[in-house]
Write an enzyme that holds these catalytic residues in place. Sequence first.
Site, PDB file in Angstrom:
ATOM      1  N   ARG A  65       0.811  -1.218   0.000  1.00 27.09           N
ATOM      2  CA  ARG A  65       0.000   0.000   0.000  1.00 27.09           C
ATOM      3  C   ARG A  65       0.847   1.271   0.000  1.00 27.09           C
ATOM      4  O   ARG A  65       0.549   2.222  -0.684  1.00 27.09           O
ATOM      5  CB  ARG A  65      -0.941  -0.012   1.201  1.00 27.09           C
ATOM      6  CG  ARG A  65      -2.106  -0.914   0.959  1.00 27.09           C
ATOM      7  CD  ARG A  65      -2.838  -1.242   2.199  1.00 27.09           C
ATOM      8  NE  ARG A  65      -2.088  -2.193   3.014  1.00 27.09           N
ATOM      9  CZ  ARG A  65      -2.580  -2.814   4.069  1.00 27.09           C
ATOM     10  NH1 ARG A  65      -3.804  -2.580   4.465  1.00 27.09           N
ATOM     11  NH2 ARG A  65      -1.853  -3.678   4.744  1.00 27.09           N
ATOM     12  N   ASP A 202       3.053 -24.113   2.874  1.00 24.62           N
ATOM     13  CA  ASP A 202       3.409 -24.402   4.260  1.00 24.62           C
ATOM     14  C   ASP A 202       4.926 -24.501   4.228  1.00 24.62           C
ATOM     15  O   ASP A 202       5.474 -25.445   3.643  1.00 24.62           O
ATOM     16  CB  ASP A 202       2.786 -25.723   4.718  1.00 24.62           C
ATOM     17  CG  ASP A 202       3.105 -25.993   6.177  1.00 24.62           C
ATOM     18  OD1 ASP A 202       4.287 -25.886   6.559  1.00 24.62           O
ATOM     19  OD2 ASP A 202       2.180 -26.302   6.950  1.00 24.62           O
ATOM     20  N   HIS A 203       5.598 -23.525   4.822  1.00 22.62           N
ATOM     21  CA  HIS A 203       7.041 -23.460   4.576  1.00 22.62           C
ATOM     22  C   HIS A 203       7.796 -24.659   5.146  1.00 22.62           C
ATOM     23  O   HIS A 203       8.930 -24.908   4.772  1.00 22.62           O
ATOM     24  CB  HIS A 203       7.627 -22.125   5.061  1.00 22.62           C
ATOM     25  CG  HIS A 203       7.848 -22.045   6.538  1.00 22.62           C
ATOM     26  ND1 HIS A 203       6.852 -21.753   7.423  1.00 22.62           N
ATOM     27  CD2 HIS A 203       8.957 -22.222   7.288  1.00 22.62           C
ATOM     28  CE1 HIS A 203       7.333 -21.747   8.654  1.00 22.62           C
ATOM     29  NE2 HIS A 203       8.614 -22.025   8.612  1.00 22.62           N
ATOM     30  N   HIS A 265       2.025 -27.006  10.200  1.00 20.01           N
ATOM     31  CA  HIS A 265       3.390 -27.537  10.081  1.00 20.01           C
ATOM     32  C   HIS A 265       3.509 -28.955  10.647  1.00 20.01           C
ATOM     33  O   HIS A 265       4.052 -29.849  10.016  1.00 20.01           O
ATOM     34  CB  HIS A 265       4.384 -26.641  10.817  1.00 20.01           C
ATOM     35  CG  HIS A 265       4.361 -25.206  10.378  1.00 20.01           C
ATOM     36  ND1 HIS A 265       4.107 -24.833   9.093  1.00 20.01           N
ATOM     37  CD2 HIS A 265       4.585 -24.046  11.059  1.00 20.01           C
ATOM     38  CE1 HIS A 265       4.152 -23.507   8.994  1.00 20.01           C
ATOM     39  NE2 HIS A 265       4.432 -23.008  10.183  1.00 20.01           N
TER      40      HIS A 265
END
Length: 511
Positions: A65, A202-203, A265
């Site tokens: 923004r 999902d890292h 996770h």
Amino acid sequence: MSTTITPAGVTLGAATTNERVPEPCIVVIFGASGDLTKRKLLPALFHLEQSGLLPQDFSVVGVARRDLSATFGPDMKEGIIAGGGVEESDPKLAPFMEKVQYFATNFDDDEGFEKLKSYLAELDEKFQTKGNRLFYLAVAPEFFADIIARLGKHGMAHPAEGSNSWVRVIIEKPFGTDLESARKLNDDVNAVLSEDQIFRIDHYLGKETVQNILVFRFGNGIFEPVWNRNFIDHVEITAAESIGIEGRGPFYEKAGALRDVLQNHVMEVLSFVAMEPPDSFEAEAVRTEKLKVWRAIEGIPVEKTSRGQYGPGTVGGKEVAGYRQEERVNPESQTETFAAVSLEIENWRWAGVPFYIRAGKRLAKRVTEVTIVFKQPPLHLFKGNGSNGNVEPNILSMRIQPDEGIALRFGAKVPGPTTNVAQVNMDFSYSDSFGKSTANGYERLLLDAMLGDATLFAHRDGVEATWALFTPILEAWAQQKMDFPNYDAGSWGPQESCDLLEKEGRAWGKL
Ligand code: BG6
């Protein structure tokens, strides 16, 4: 006592044989002024560039923004150097930075989206990116559906008709806050995009050690035969963090440990530990097997759960405040900073084998680990050094982080004229065998999304299956006020989490 296993013939830094370079494209990151872009995404993209895995014709556009056009480039460069362990003199850095752009718009501004569309078309001309787009939503979850709707409204959610370009969207977590909201979000997103355009990230699935669970199980012949209820007594999965909430009070107050880490996770890790061998390492095959695991979990009674919240304590030699004293946290907060659950997977492989999973903040140390505890031999021929004089069970520890590796613990005869048994470790360490890596896990996920490979991303059905399991627990917890705090920062969580295992004659392994 430990033995290091060194791999035969591993050449450090050598390219693997199955690498592919994606087609030319623009990666458009919404929410680019946030921490994730600077600390993880840009360093990961540059690591791909260093490895020759980004297309030559490429651009990254940060969208947020505020008007950051003057500072965005230098800021990202700083992130790549500091967060990515990159030398400023790296010859690939300056040319890469020329491809990094910034565009300011409000996420609800139709005119801004129309201008963004023209801007991306201009970049297509400049960088020859052929209309291919990877949108990355690194924004607060309340903006996910709106941004996707606006991409649809302004003709950016699909490739131009007749072209063979592609448009894909990566959505960060959290994907919903319970079953109902996850379903609603899925409906909103699927109203604009087809499922094969959506990459729910999902890292943890980007972590080498998590992916290696599958290689360990299905790339070797010797483990799979014992990977079942006949040989395994129980499984523990711990995601412990020593850090607190790091200034994220408003977010964490609404999330809590179960929503923040356990539902996503830890359940992803659990599915890799428990799933049947898939037919192939293709998205559909892997997702099908994961889903079967989650769906085979019986409803979890609230008595098989435990939650906690940290009070003041000492972590790593430093005194720290309790959760309720953290910035922008309700001084009477009922949010859990620790959650543990005991669950069972009702299928032929796992029936009767408890899976104990836990996640928490401000615990004794940072460690994420899968611990497989094997059954005892049927007869004890030898005296061991276990607490009752018996030999301890064999334990396989998969260290997800830090100190990544895998250790197998077994009994060995202590040299001497008597037959005494001591526990020893056979230990594989990633860094000893493969060298230290600066990769942060997002490399693999970004690359896969650019290649259109969704194997390591969550699917609509999977997200809903895990929420279906945890929503009743959240509802039950909401009905019962807790006497928080109930664990000291720097401990291993509340006593009730130990009771969960003790009731079943077990105890959490020492990490
Ligand atoms: C995030 C959570 O998804 O994972 C954080 O929102 C948590 O609260 C983090 O700290 C843990 O990730 P990692 O990779 O540090 O284990």
